[in-house]
Motif scaffolding. Structure first.
Motif, PDB file in Angstrom:
ATOM      1  N   ASP A  60       0.814  -1.219   0.000  1.00  0.00           N
ATOM      2  CA  ASP A  60       0.000   0.000   0.000  1.00  0.00           C
ATOM      3  C   ASP A  60       0.845   1.265   0.000  1.00  0.00           C
ATOM      4  OD1 ASP A  60       0.928   0.008   2.608  1.00  0.00           O
ATOM      5  OD2 ASP A  60      -0.992   0.648   3.458  1.00  0.00           O
ATOM      6  N   SER A  61       2.001   1.233  -0.700  1.00  0.00           N
ATOM      7  CA  SER A  61       2.824   2.432  -0.786  1.00  0.00           C
ATOM      8  C   SER A  61       3.600   2.454  -2.099  1.00  0.00           C
ATOM      9  CB  SER A  61       3.798   2.517   0.396  1.00  0.00           C
ATOM     10  OG  SER A  61       4.726   1.454   0.332  1.00  0.00           O
ATOM     11  N   ALA A  62       4.102   3.624  -2.432  1.00  0.00           N
ATOM     12  CA  ALA A  62       4.884   3.794  -3.655  1.00  0.00           C
ATOM     13  C   ALA A  62       5.909   4.901  -3.433  1.00  0.00           C
ATOM     14  CB  ALA A  62       3.983   4.165  -4.827  1.00  0.00           C
ATOM     15  N   ILE A  63       7.049   4.746  -4.088  1.00  0.00           N
ATOM     16  CA  ILE A  63       8.083   5.776  -4.071  1.00  0.00           C
ATOM     17  C   ILE A  63       8.510   6.020  -5.510  1.00  0.00           C
ATOM     18  CG2 ILE A  63      10.435   6.369  -3.365  1.00  0.00           C
ATOM     19  CD1 ILE A  63       9.974   4.581  -0.903  1.00  0.00           C
ATOM     20  N   ALA A  64       8.520   7.284  -5.905  1.00  0.00           N
ATOM     21  CA  ALA A  64       9.019   7.673  -7.221  1.00  0.00           C
ATOM     22  C   ALA A  64      10.166   8.650  -7.008  1.00  0.00           C
ATOM     23  CB  ALA A  64       7.923   8.332  -8.053  1.00  0.00           C
ATOM     24  N   THR A  65      11.269   8.401  -7.712  1.00  0.00           N
ATOM     25  CA  THR A  65      12.419   9.297  -7.666  1.00  0.00           C
ATOM     26  C   THR A  65      12.684   9.764  -9.089  1.00  0.00           C
ATOM     27  OG1 THR A  65      13.335   8.038  -5.822  1.00  0.00           O
ATOM     28  CG2 THR A  65      14.830   9.538  -6.979  1.00  0.00           C
ATOM     29  N   VAL A  66      12.768  11.074  -9.251  1.00  0.00           N
ATOM     30  CA  VAL A  66      13.039  11.663 -10.562  1.00  0.00           C
ATOM     31  C   VAL A  66      14.268  12.555 -10.407  1.00  0.00           C
ATOM     32  CG1 VAL A  66      12.127  13.049 -12.464  1.00  0.00           C
ATOM     33  CG2 VAL A  66      10.563  11.671 -11.064  1.00  0.00           C
ATOM     34  N   GLU A  67      15.302  12.259 -11.187  1.00  0.00           N
ATOM     35  CA  GLU A  67      16.525  13.047 -11.152  1.00  0.00           C
ATOM     36  C   GLU A  67      16.771  13.677 -12.511  1.00  0.00           C
ATOM     37  OE1 GLU A  67      19.900  11.460  -8.819  1.00  0.00           O
ATOM     38  OE2 GLU A  67      18.668   9.631  -8.727  1.00  0.00           O
ATOM     39  N   LEU A  68      16.865  14.998 -12.505  1.00  0.00           N
ATOM     40  CA  LEU A  68      17.200  15.739 -13.707  1.00  0.00           C
ATOM     41  C   LEU A  68      18.223  16.795 -13.314  1.00  0.00           C
ATOM     42  CD1 LEU A  68      14.830  18.558 -14.112  1.00  0.00           C
ATOM     43  CD2 LEU A  68      13.763  16.484 -13.272  1.00  0.00           C
ATOM     44  N   GLU A  69      18.807  17.439 -14.288  1.00  0.00           N
ATOM     45  CA  GLU A  69      19.884  18.376 -13.982  1.00  0.00           C
ATOM     46  C   GLU A  69      19.462  19.390 -12.922  1.00  0.00           C
ATOM     47  OE1 GLU A  69      22.843  21.567 -16.151  1.00  0.00           O
ATOM     48  OE2 GLU A  69      21.772  20.131 -17.389  1.00  0.00           O
ATOM     49  N   GLY A  70      20.171  19.359 -11.794  1.00  0.00           N
ATOM     50  CA  GLY A  70      19.929  20.310 -10.718  1.00  0.00           C
ATOM     51  C   GLY A  70      18.835  19.934  -9.740  1.00  0.00           C
ATOM     52  N   PHE A  71      18.104  18.832  -9.986  1.00  0.00           N
ATOM     53  CA  PHE A  71      16.973  18.492  -9.126  1.00  0.00           C
ATOM     54  C   PHE A  71      16.851  16.995  -8.879  1.00  0.00           C
ATOM     55  CE2 PHE A  71      15.849  22.528 -11.013  1.00  0.00           C
ATOM     56  CZ  PHE A  71      15.451  23.245  -9.896  1.00  0.00           C
ATOM     57  N   ARG A  72      16.451  16.698  -7.657  1.00  0.00           N
ATOM     58  CA  ARG A  72      16.084  15.324  -7.286  1.00  0.00           C
ATOM     59  C   ARG A  72      14.731  15.414  -6.569  1.00  0.00           C
ATOM     60  NH1 ARG A  72      18.517  10.245  -5.889  1.00  0.00           N
ATOM     61  NH2 ARG A  72      17.333   9.247  -4.216  1.00  0.00           N
ATOM     62  N   PHE A  73      13.711  14.814  -7.163  1.00  0.00           N
ATOM     63  CA  PHE A  73      12.366  14.769  -6.589  1.00  0.00           C
ATOM     64  C   PHE A  73      12.156  13.367  -6.012  1.00  0.00           C
ATOM     65  CE2 PHE A  73      12.317  17.883  -9.954  1.00  0.00           C
ATOM     66  CZ  PHE A  73      11.606  18.942  -9.412  1.00  0.00           C
ATOM     67  N   GLU A  74      11.749  13.313  -4.741  1.00  0.00           N
ATOM     68  CA  GLU A  74      11.436  12.041  -4.098  1.00  0.00           C
ATOM     69  C   GLU A  74      10.002  12.123  -3.586  1.00  0.00           C
ATOM     70  OE1 GLU A  74      15.032  10.621  -1.611  1.00  0.00           O
ATOM     71  OE2 GLU A  74      15.213  12.825  -1.775  1.00  0.00           O
ATOM     72  N   LEU A  75       9.142  11.347  -4.199  1.00  0.00           N
ATOM     73  CA  LEU A  75       7.726  11.357  -3.860  1.00  0.00           C
ATOM     74  C   LEU A  75       7.350  10.031  -3.221  1.00  0.00           C
ATOM     75  CD1 LEU A  75       4.846  12.527  -3.983  1.00  0.00           C
ATOM     76  CD2 LEU A  75       4.706  11.649  -6.343  1.00  0.00           C
ATOM     77  N   ALA A  76       6.768  10.080  -2.034  1.00  0.00           N
ATOM     78  CA  ALA A  76       6.312   8.881  -1.341  1.00  0.00           C
ATOM     79  C   ALA A  76       4.805   8.979  -1.123  1.00  0.00           C
ATOM     80  CB  ALA A  76       7.031   8.725  -0.002  1.00  0.00           C
ATOM     81  N   LEU A  77       4.090   7.973  -1.570  1.00  0.00           N
ATOM     82  CA  LEU A  77       2.642   7.877  -1.353  1.00  0.00           C
ATOM     83  C   LEU A  77       2.394   6.655  -0.481  1.00  0.00           C
ATOM     84  CD1 LEU A  77       1.294   8.579  -4.960  1.00  0.00           C
ATOM     85  CD2 LEU A  77       1.796  10.212  -3.141  1.00  0.00           C
ATOM     86  N   LYS A  78       1.643   6.844   0.606  1.00  0.00           N
ATOM     87  CA  LYS A  78       1.368   5.745   1.543  1.00  0.00           C
ATOM     88  C   LYS A  78      -0.118   5.679   1.831  1.00  0.00           C
ATOM     89  CE  LYS A  78       5.829   6.205   3.788  1.00  0.00           C
ATOM     90  NZ  LYS A  78       6.527   6.464   5.040  1.00  0.00           N
ATOM     91  N   GLY A  79      -0.502   4.586   2.477  1.00  0.00           N
ATOM     92  CA  GLY A  79      -1.905   4.420   2.852  1.00  0.00           C
ATOM     93  C   GLY A  79      -2.820   4.404   1.647  1.00  0.00           C
ATOM     94  N   LEU A  80      -2.445   3.617   0.638  1.00  0.00           N
ATOM     95  CA  LEU A  80      -3.235   3.583  -0.593  1.00  0.00           C
ATOM     96  C   LEU A  80      -4.619   3.001  -0.341  1.00  0.00           C
ATOM     97  CD1 LEU A  80      -0.524   2.333  -3.110  1.00  0.00           C
ATOM     98  CD2 LEU A  80      -1.122   4.690  -2.481  1.00  0.00           C
TER      99      LEU A  80
END
Length: 183
Positions: free
Chosen positions: A101-121
């Motif tokens: 019931d969770s997910a993690i998405a990591t997006v890395e592009l020049e100058g940025f790292r986005f870490e998104l965590a979704l829980k309790g689906l």
């Protein structure tokens, strides 16, 4: 109805949010999938909007992924007629992990790292949506709304306000196990 433009995905993780109350439009979008298929190829892909100062230009915006040809397909073929139609294609690495019931998405592009965590689906829902303003395509898929959302940008936890609905007509924070956009 003949379909001219389409994309499908597996392992989608989507967030639409604001960083301050009273904003008319979201200033945060993380809309990515582990695997996206289009008529021009298959690769991880999606879209990013990071505009921490709503009065200034976005710091990061575009269709993201490792395959520029797939990224270039999204604007004119899927998001035509929206503000995203002319968004740039930005090279990025995308990782998506979905477990229980969770997910993690990591997006890395020049100058940025986005870490998104979704829980309790929530429960898995089959969706079918007609075209709308920011989503001028038919949608079908399997979605689970997130009960908890956490976003870090370059390691900094971001305070988010979720609108009642995301840009594609569903929940503002959702795991989309699989689906299609067609127009």
């Amino acid at each position: 109805m003949a379909i001219e433009n389409w994309m499908s995905w597996e392992g989608g993780v989507d967030l639409v949010a604001m960083t301050a109350a009273g904003l008319e439009m979201p200033n945060v979008i993380v809309h990515v999938a582990r695997q996206v298929s289009t008529p021009v190829g298959t690769a991880p892909g999606g879209m990013i909007l990071w505009q921490p100062d709503p009065a200034a230009a976005p710091l990061a915006i575009g269709f993201v992924g490792p395959d520029a040809k797939v990224g270039a397909y999204f604007g004119p073929h899927i998001f035509a007629g929206t503000p995203f139609e002319a968004a740039p294609v930005v090279a990025a690495e995308i990782r998506v992990e979905i477990v229980a019931d969770s997910a993690i998405a990591t997006v890395e592009l020049e100058g940025f790292r986005f870490e998104l965590a979704l829980k309790g689906l929530g429960p898995l829902q089959k969706i079918e949506r007609a075209p709308a303003a920011f989503s001028p395509f038919f949608q079908q898929g399997l979605e689970e709304a997130a009960g908890e959302v956490a976003l870090k940008v370059n390691g900094e936890e971001i305070t988010l306000i979720l609108p009642p609905q995301g840009i594609t007509g569903g929940p503002a924070a959702v795991v989309s196990r699989c689906g299609i956009y067609a127009r």
